[in-house]
Design a protein around this motif. Structure first.
Motif, mmCIF file in Angstrom:
data_model
loop_
_atom_site.group_PDB
_atom_site.id
_atom_site.type_symbol
_atom_site.label_atom_id
_atom_site.label_comp_id
_atom_site.label_asym_id
_atom_site.label_seq_id
_atom_site.Cartn_x
_atom_site.Cartn_y
_atom_site.Cartn_z
ATOM 1 N N THR A 27 11.056 2.271 -5.274
ATOM 2 C CA THR A 27 9.887 1.422 -5.046
ATOM 3 C C THR A 27 8.752 1.795 -5.989
ATOM 4 N N ALA A 40 5.110 2.993 -5.930
ATOM 5 C CA ALA A 40 4.280 3.680 -4.944
ATOM 6 C C ALA A 40 2.806 3.375 -5.169
ATOM 7 N N LEU A 43 8.867 5.255 -8.082
ATOM 8 C CA LEU A 43 9.586 6.274 -7.318
ATOM 9 C C LEU A 43 11.073 5.913 -7.307
ATOM 10 N N ASP A 83 5.822 1.892 -1.091
ATOM 11 C CA ASP A 83 6.210 3.224 -0.653
ATOM 12 C C ASP A 83 5.683 3.505 0.749
ATOM 13 N N ASP A 91 7.756 -3.406 0.526
ATOM 14 C CA ASP A 91 8.873 -2.630 1.063
ATOM 15 C C ASP A 91 9.462 -3.218 2.336
#
Length: 217
Positions: free
Chosen positions: A164, A166, A206, A151, A123
């Protein structure tokens, strides 16, 4: 043996129980809690495919870190199963830090090759890529979709919020704690330690705001 695994091995041999989380070393005898990173990469690829993306780029982490390599394997598998070829020239390597996400986005654009989405293997790099796109007046997800992995809390706070994969952090912490408690109980009761355990947990997709169908779909 890597220096990291040797360091962990020396700690384990000094007495305290050790649980390794999100890393796997073939030469290390220790309990391990892992995430199915290949599945995570596969979920990212499948999501982009379902949105209609056929020309994709990727920003990976350092090749000597197993999680990043496994995420790429899963990502490529999704496209292979769908009968879609990927252009390896669009697969760049970052270092998991914010700045390398910015740098890699500029490098991808400088290639002048078509792509409509980027899978970023963590991320922080994905957020760096979004910031660089914003500075270049590139709309996310209107012009380019970006999907990350982890995440982290910032992923939901940025604009657009980051789609993303998770990681199950709570489950990872619980599993690692339970393994440590089990080893401590064995030590207190002078029991012979059991064989090292390997627990593999599943990540999940997600969906937020940073991915959309490519223009024209």
């Amino acid at each position: 043996a890597s220096s990291t695994s040797l360091n962990i091995q020396s700690i384990a041999q000094s007495g305290p129980p050790v649980v390794v989380v999100d890393r796997e070393f073939d030469d290390l005898q220790a309990d391990t809690v892992l995430v199915d990173n290949q599945l995570g990469g596969y979920l990212a690829g499948r999501h982009l495919i379902q949105l209609g993306h056929r020309h994709v780029a990727c920003i990976s982490g350092p090749s000597d870190l197993n999680p990043s390599a496994d995420r790429l394997i899963g990502f490529r598998k999704a496209f292979s199963q769908a009968g879609i070829s990927v252009d390896e020239r669009l697969f760049l390597r970052g270092d998991f830090r914010y700045q390398s996400g910015e740098r890699c986005l500029h490098e991808l654009l400088d290639l002048h090759l078509p792509f409509t989405a980027i899978f970023v293997c963590n991320d922080m790099m994905a957020i760096g890529a979004i910031k660089a796109a914003h500075n270049l007046k590139i709309n996310i997800p209107g012009d380019i979709s970006i999907i990350g992995f982890d995440d982290i809390p910032l992923a939901e706070a940025i604009s657009p919020s980051l789609t993303t994969i998770a990681q199950p952090y709570t489950e990872m912490a619980t599993a690692a704690t339970q393994l440590l408690l089990q080893r401590l109980q064995e030590s207190r009761q002078h029991q012979k330690p059991g064989l090292p355990q390997r627990i593999v947990l599943q990540p999940g997709l997600l969906v937020r705001e940073s991915c959309a169908p490519p223009r024209g779909n």
